[in-house]
Structure formats: C-alpha cells, structure tokens
Motif scaffolding. Structure first.
Motif, PDB file in Angstrom:
ATOM      1  N   LYS A  86     -13.515  24.260  11.487  1.00 43.13           N
ATOM      2  CA  LYS A  86     -14.762  24.135  12.246  1.00 43.13           C
ATOM      3  C   LYS A  86     -15.008  25.403  13.059  1.00 43.13           C
ATOM      4  O   LYS A  86     -16.126  25.924  13.088  1.00 43.13           O
ATOM      5  N   ALA A  87     -13.942  25.920  13.710  1.00 44.37           N
ATOM      6  CA  ALA A  87     -14.084  27.155  14.487  1.00 44.37           C
ATOM      7  C   ALA A  87     -14.452  28.319  13.576  1.00 44.37           C
ATOM      8  O   ALA A  87     -15.299  29.154  13.927  1.00 44.37           O
ATOM      9  N   ASN A  89     -16.079  28.134  10.681  1.00 45.04           N
ATOM     10  CA  ASN A  89     -17.472  27.968  10.255  1.00 45.04           C
ATOM     11  C   ASN A  89     -18.437  28.326  11.379  1.00 45.04           C
ATOM     12  O   ASN A  89     -19.471  28.956  11.147  1.00 45.04           O
ATOM     13  N   ASP A  90     -18.097  27.928  12.631  1.00 41.18           N
ATOM     14  CA  ASP A  90     -18.951  28.271  13.771  1.00 41.18           C
ATOM     15  C   ASP A  90     -19.014  29.781  13.964  1.00 41.18           C
ATOM     16  O   ASP A  90     -20.097  30.348  14.172  1.00 41.18           O
ATOM     17  N   SER A  91     -17.852  30.439  13.888  1.00 44.20           N
ATOM     18  CA  SER A  91     -17.847  31.890  14.070  1.00 44.20           C
ATOM     19  C   SER A  91     -18.558  32.581  12.911  1.00 44.20           C
ATOM     20  O   SER A  91     -19.223  33.598  13.108  1.00 44.20           O
ATOM     21  N   ILE A  93     -21.130  31.320  11.280  1.00 44.42           N
ATOM     22  CA  ILE A  93     -22.559  31.133  11.540  1.00 44.42           C
ATOM     23  C   ILE A  93     -23.026  32.121  12.605  1.00 44.42           C
ATOM     24  O   ILE A  93     -24.092  32.745  12.471  1.00 44.42           O
ATOM     25  N   GLN A  94     -22.220  32.281  13.664  1.00 43.66           N
ATOM     26  CA  GLN A  94     -22.576  33.233  14.721  1.00 43.66           C
ATOM     27  C   GLN A  94     -22.610  34.657  14.180  1.00 43.66           C
ATOM     28  O   GLN A  94     -23.506  35.441  14.514  1.00 43.66           O
TER      29      GLN A  94
END
Length: 181
Positions: A86-87, A89-91, A93-94
């Motif tokens: 999840k981290a 994927n979030d990074s 996306i950012q």
C-alpha cells in the motif's frame, strides 16, 4: 527281538513326541504362559504410558506450538507485506503526480521560450522582409531607370539609323508612354 525292541522304542518315542506336541499348545504350560503374557503386557503398558507416550505428546505439543507460532508470524509478515504494498502504491501515485506536474511545468516553460523565440524570429523576419522590400524597390527603381535610359538611347539610335533627327524630349515621352502600358 532286537527288532521288537527297536520298534517298541520307536513307538514309545513317537508317543512322547506326539504327547509333547507344540509347547504353546500344551495345556499344562498355560498358567505359566498367561503369567508371562500379563507381565509382558504390564511392562509394555508401563513403558508406553511412562516413557514413550509422554515424549510423543511433548513432541506433538511442540510441533503444534511451532506451527501456531509460524502461522502467527506468517500472518504478521503478510500484514507487513500488505502495508508495504500500500505504501509503495501510494508513493508510486505521488511520484506519478509529481512527474506529471514537472512535465506540465517544463512544457509551459518550453512553450514560453518557444513563444518568445517565435516572436523574436517573426520580428527578425519582418525586419528582414521590410529591408528586402526596400532593397527590391531600390533595385526595381534602378532597373526602371536603367531600362528607360537604355530604351531612350536605343530609340535615339534607331531614329538616327533611319535618317531622322531625334528630339530627346519627344523620345523620352514616347518611351515613358510605352513603358506605362
């Protein structure tokens, strides 16, 4: 007689052998066999109940504990993997958003530079076009003057060659009228 003795001895031995038979099937030894059977069963029971089965039970309990701990550790690692994914994927996306922002800024800056360069090039082209138009007008004016002069000289020479006298004013006006159309 000797044969009778041998035959009697042989018959007696056969009876004893037949009488003896298999020792485990001899009813006279049953109580002794039952006693040793019970002793062997009690010894086996005591060895199994006091030594073997507790060891087997502890090994099974230890294995069950290891399996339970491994399952708990695997669940914890699975949760960590889910959180890490999840981290990630979030990074990601950012990072993509940041990359799009940088690309947009770069495009805007390049467009500004391109617009400025285009405007400067347009001004340079307009200035050079005006300069070229002025030079062309000068060349055209010079060419018209040269053509007029050559036409005047040619007309005077032709009139003179035909034996006439050429008036420079009338030749100039005739040539100018002819050049206008």
């Amino acid at each position: 007689m000797a044969t009778e003795t041998i035959a009697a001895d042989a018959a007696h031995g056969a009876t004893e052998t037949a009488k003896a038979g298999m020792p485990q099937l001899d009813f006279s030894t049953f109580p002794n066999q039952i006693f040793w059977l019970l002793v062997a069963l009690v010894v086996i029971y005591l060895v199994l109940s006091r030594i073997a089965l507790p060891r087997i039970g502890s090994v099974l309990a230890e294995r069950q504990g290891t399996i339970t701990n491994d399952i708990a550790a695997a669940e914890g690692l699975r949760q960590k993997a889910i959180n890490a994914e999840k981290a990630y994927n979030d990074s990601l996306i950012q990072a993509r958003a940041e990359a799009h922002k940088i690309v947009a800024e770069a495009k805007a800056e390049i467009q500004k530079t391109l617009d400025a360069a285009t405007a400067k090039a347009d001004l340079d082209i307009a200035a050079k076009a005006a300069e070229s138009a002025a030079r062309i007008n000068e060349i055209r004016a010079g060419a018209v003057a040269a053509v007029t002069e050559v036409a005047n000289d040619t007309a005077k020479e032709l009139i003179a060659a035909f034996g006439g006298k050429a008036d420079s004013r009338s030749v100039t006006s005739a040539v100018a009228a002819r050049l206008k159309g």
